[in-house]
Design a protein around this motif. Structure first.
Motif, PDB file in Angstrom:
ATOM      1  N   GLN A 177     -89.353  35.151 -35.882  1.00  0.00           N
ATOM      2  CA  GLN A 177     -90.159  35.188 -37.107  1.00  0.00           C
ATOM      3  C   GLN A 177     -89.625  36.236 -38.091  1.00  0.00           C
ATOM      4  O   GLN A 177     -89.582  36.023 -39.303  1.00  0.00           O
ATOM      5  CB  GLN A 177     -91.625  35.489 -36.753  1.00  0.00           C
ATOM      6  CG  GLN A 177     -92.336  34.324 -36.090  1.00  0.00           C
ATOM      7  CD  GLN A 177     -93.739  34.668 -35.648  1.00  0.00           C
ATOM      8  OE1 GLN A 177     -94.053  35.850 -35.407  1.00  0.00           O
ATOM      9  NE2 GLN A 177     -94.590  33.641 -35.489  1.00  0.00           N
ATOM     10  N   GLU A 178     -89.224  37.390 -37.514  1.00  0.00           N
ATOM     11  CA  GLU A 178     -88.645  38.455 -38.354  1.00  0.00           C
ATOM     12  C   GLU A 178     -87.358  37.980 -39.017  1.00  0.00           C
ATOM     13  O   GLU A 178     -87.117  38.200 -40.211  1.00  0.00           O
ATOM     14  CB  GLU A 178     -88.376  39.681 -37.484  1.00  0.00           C
ATOM     15  CG  GLU A 178     -87.864  40.872 -38.292  1.00  0.00           C
ATOM     16  CD  GLU A 178     -87.562  42.083 -37.409  1.00  0.00           C
ATOM     17  OE1 GLU A 178     -86.969  43.035 -37.931  1.00  0.00           O
ATOM     18  OE2 GLU A 178     -87.916  42.051 -36.215  1.00  0.00           O
ATOM     19  N   GLU A 179     -86.501  37.298 -38.242  1.00  0.00           N
ATOM     20  CA  GLU A 179     -85.231  36.779 -38.767  1.00  0.00           C
ATOM     21  C   GLU A 179     -85.487  35.713 -39.842  1.00  0.00           C
ATOM     22  O   GLU A 179     -84.821  35.686 -40.877  1.00  0.00           O
ATOM     23  CB  GLU A 179     -84.399  36.194 -37.619  1.00  0.00           C
ATOM     24  CG  GLU A 179     -83.014  35.723 -38.025  1.00  0.00           C
ATOM     25  CD  GLU A 179     -82.115  36.864 -38.456  1.00  0.00           C
ATOM     26  OE1 GLU A 179     -81.144  36.598 -39.201  1.00  0.00           O
ATOM     27  OE2 GLU A 179     -82.368  38.035 -38.068  1.00  0.00           O
ATOM     28  N   ALA A 180     -86.463  34.861 -39.536  1.00  0.00           N
ATOM     29  CA  ALA A 180     -86.818  33.826 -40.509  1.00  0.00           C
ATOM     30  C   ALA A 180     -87.322  34.461 -41.803  1.00  0.00           C
ATOM     31  O   ALA A 180     -87.010  33.992 -42.912  1.00  0.00           O
ATOM     32  CB  ALA A 180     -87.878  32.905 -39.916  1.00  0.00           C
ATOM     33  N   GLY A 181     -88.095  35.528 -41.669  1.00  0.00           N
ATOM     34  CA  GLY A 181     -88.595  36.235 -42.856  1.00  0.00           C
ATOM     35  C   GLY A 181     -87.454  36.806 -43.683  1.00  0.00           C
ATOM     36  O   GLY A 181     -87.468  36.744 -44.917  1.00  0.00           O
ATOM     37  N   GLU A 229     -91.670  38.169 -22.896  1.00  0.00           N
ATOM     38  CA  GLU A 229     -90.340  37.867 -23.425  1.00  0.00           C
ATOM     39  C   GLU A 229     -90.423  36.773 -24.493  1.00  0.00           C
ATOM     40  O   GLU A 229     -89.725  36.834 -25.526  1.00  0.00           O
ATOM     41  CB  GLU A 229     -89.411  37.433 -22.285  1.00  0.00           C
ATOM     42  CG  GLU A 229     -89.029  38.573 -21.344  1.00  0.00           C
ATOM     43  CD  GLU A 229     -88.146  38.115 -20.182  1.00  0.00           C
ATOM     44  OE1 GLU A 229     -87.949  36.884 -20.060  1.00  0.00           O
ATOM     45  OE2 GLU A 229     -87.656  38.994 -19.430  1.00  0.00           O
ATOM     46  N   ALA A 230     -91.254  35.763 -24.221  1.00  0.00           N
ATOM     47  CA  ALA A 230     -91.413  34.676 -25.189  1.00  0.00           C
ATOM     48  C   ALA A 230     -91.995  35.207 -26.501  1.00  0.00           C
ATOM     49  O   ALA A 230     -91.554  34.847 -27.600  1.00  0.00           O
ATOM     50  CB  ALA A 230     -92.296  33.577 -24.615  1.00  0.00           C
ATOM     51  N   GLN A 231     -92.998  36.093 -26.363  1.00  0.00           N
ATOM     52  CA  GLN A 231     -93.621  36.665 -27.562  1.00  0.00           C
ATOM     53  C   GLN A 231     -92.620  37.538 -28.323  1.00  0.00           C
ATOM     54  O   GLN A 231     -92.593  37.542 -29.561  1.00  0.00           O
ATOM     55  CB  GLN A 231     -94.851  37.483 -27.153  1.00  0.00           C
ATOM     56  CG  GLN A 231     -96.035  36.634 -26.739  1.00  0.00           C
ATOM     57  CD  GLN A 231     -97.206  37.464 -26.236  1.00  0.00           C
ATOM     58  OE1 GLN A 231     -97.064  38.670 -25.998  1.00  0.00           O
ATOM     59  NE2 GLN A 231     -98.356  36.804 -26.038  1.00  0.00           N
ATOM     60  N   ALA A 232     -91.791  38.294 -27.549  1.00  0.00           N
ATOM     61  CA  ALA A 232     -90.778  39.146 -28.179  1.00  0.00           C
ATOM     62  C   ALA A 232     -89.752  38.290 -28.919  1.00  0.00           C
ATOM     63  O   ALA A 232     -89.345  38.594 -30.053  1.00  0.00           O
ATOM     64  CB  ALA A 232     -90.102  40.014 -27.131  1.00  0.00           C
ATOM     65  N   MET A 233     -89.343  37.196 -28.261  1.00  0.00           N
ATOM     66  CA  MET A 233     -88.375  36.286 -28.888  1.00  0.00           C
ATOM     67  C   MET A 233     -88.980  35.624 -30.130  1.00  0.00           C
ATOM     68  O   MET A 233     -88.314  35.466 -31.158  1.00  0.00           O
ATOM     69  CB  MET A 233     -87.935  35.221 -27.884  1.00  0.00           C
ATOM     70  CG  MET A 233     -87.039  35.754 -26.762  1.00  0.00           C
ATOM     71  SD  MET A 233     -86.657  34.493 -25.522  1.00  0.00           S
ATOM     72  CE  MET A 233     -85.673  33.374 -26.476  1.00  0.00           C
ATOM     73  N   LEU A 234     -90.251  35.264 -30.022  1.00  0.00           N
ATOM     74  CA  LEU A 234     -90.925  34.637 -31.169  1.00  0.00           C
ATOM     75  C   LEU A 234     -91.034  35.620 -32.331  1.00  0.00           C
ATOM     76  O   LEU A 234     -90.798  35.263 -33.488  1.00  0.00           O
ATOM     77  CB  LEU A 234     -92.316  34.165 -30.728  1.00  0.00           C
ATOM     78  CG  LEU A 234     -93.176  33.501 -31.823  1.00  0.00           C
ATOM     79  CD1 LEU A 234     -92.483  32.257 -32.364  1.00  0.00           C
ATOM     80  CD2 LEU A 234     -94.567  33.150 -31.271  1.00  0.00           C
ATOM     81  N   ALA A 235     -91.396  36.861 -31.985  1.00  0.00           N
ATOM     82  CA  ALA A 235     -91.506  37.886 -33.032  1.00  0.00           C
ATOM     83  C   ALA A 235     -90.159  38.118 -33.706  1.00  0.00           C
ATOM     84  O   ALA A 235     -90.055  38.255 -34.932  1.00  0.00           O
ATOM     85  CB  ALA A 235     -92.051  39.172 -32.431  1.00  0.00           C
ATOM     86  N   LYS A 236     -89.098  38.168 -32.891  1.00  0.00           N
ATOM     87  CA  LYS A 236     -87.754  38.375 -33.426  1.00  0.00           C
ATOM     88  C   LYS A 236     -87.331  37.196 -34.323  1.00  0.00           C
ATOM     89  O   LYS A 236     -86.744  37.384 -35.388  1.00  0.00           O
ATOM     90  CB  LYS A 236     -86.770  38.543 -32.274  1.00  0.00           C
ATOM     91  CG  LYS A 236     -85.373  38.902 -32.720  1.00  0.00           C
ATOM     92  CD  LYS A 236     -84.456  39.157 -31.517  1.00  0.00           C
ATOM     93  CE  LYS A 236     -83.055  39.525 -31.976  1.00  0.00           C
ATOM     94  NZ  LYS A 236     -82.139  39.742 -30.827  1.00  0.00           N
ATOM     95  N   SER A 266     -84.070  36.621 -48.337  1.00  0.00           N
ATOM     96  CA  SER A 266     -82.729  36.589 -48.918  1.00  0.00           C
ATOM     97  C   SER A 266     -82.531  35.340 -49.785  1.00  0.00           C
ATOM     98  O   SER A 266     -81.954  35.400 -50.878  1.00  0.00           O
ATOM     99  CB  SER A 266     -81.677  36.620 -47.793  1.00  0.00           C
ATOM    100  OG  SER A 266     -80.375  36.503 -48.318  1.00  0.00           O
ATOM    101  N   ALA A 267     -83.038  34.207 -49.278  1.00  0.00           N
ATOM    102  CA  ALA A 267     -82.916  32.953 -50.035  1.00  0.00           C
ATOM    103  C   ALA A 267     -83.683  33.042 -51.350  1.00  0.00           C
ATOM    104  O   ALA A 267     -83.202  32.589 -52.391  1.00  0.00           O
ATOM    105  CB  ALA A 267     -83.432  31.789 -49.189  1.00  0.00           C
TER     106      ALA A 267
END
Length: 203
Positions: free
Chosen positions: A32-36, A23-30, A41-42
């Protein structure tokens, strides 16, 4: 029994730990994806803003250059007109002033204009305004030339506003024909101006 309980506890712990890691890895991946996505966008917004700023800068530069060129053309045109006017008026003023200051020329001009306004055998009353400075000089001439009609058919007055030349009109018409020095200068200068322009600027 104790061993089985411990094994079960370890199994549950390990499974919970593994699940937590997943779950932690999934949250981290998500995250990181959002940050990307946010970073992308920025960057895109930054590039768009820069492109817009550059386009506006180019537009302002082009407008400023156009305004400068227009102002330069107008200034050059005005300078040419001023030079043209100065040269023309310098050419015209002196000879016109000398001619209208000549007693003989003025007398001939008055006779010519009055006869043009008053054909023989035609009753026409005229108003004439002459320079105050020429009153004494022209008084004898006016009486000798127009004695019979002076004051009746030809009403003469004198004005300090006229330096040379005169104004004349049909009595009661409400307008005067301007044959003063300023008027002659303007008429002759207008005629000479295109020739002066061509002579000076080749236009």
């Amino acid at each position: 029994m104790q061993d089985k309980l411990q094994q079960l506890t370890e199994k549950l712990y390990n499974e919970g730990l593994a699940k937590g890691k997943e779950e932690a890895q999934a949250m981290l991946a998500k995250a990181q994806e959002e940050a990307g996505r946010i970073l992308s966008s920025a960057r895109q917004q930054s590039e768009d803003m820069l492109a817009k700023a550059q386009a506006e800068c180019q537009e302002l530069k082009a407008k400023a250059e156009g305004d400068i060129k227009t102002a330069a053309r107008q200034a050059m045109s005005q300078v040419k007109q001023d030079i043209e006017k100065a040269v023309t008026m310098e050419t015209v003023n002196k000879p016109v002033g000398e001619a209208l200051s000549s007693k003989e020329f003025m007398q001939d001009l008055i006779k010519t204009v009055v006869s043009a306004f008053k054909p023989e055998n035609e009753a026409t009353s005229l108003d004439m305004i002459l320079p105050e400075s020429k009153k004494e000089e022209l008084d004898g001439f006016l009486r000798a030339s127009f004695g019979k009609t002076l004051g009746a058919g030809l009403n003469v007055s004198f004005s300090k506003d006229i330096s040379n030349g005169f104004k004349i009109s049909r009595k009661g018409s409400g307008y005067f024909i301007d044959l003063t020095e300023d008027s002659f200068n303007g008429i002759i200068a207008e005629y000479l101006r295109p020739k002066t322009r061509k002579l000076i600027f080749g236009e």
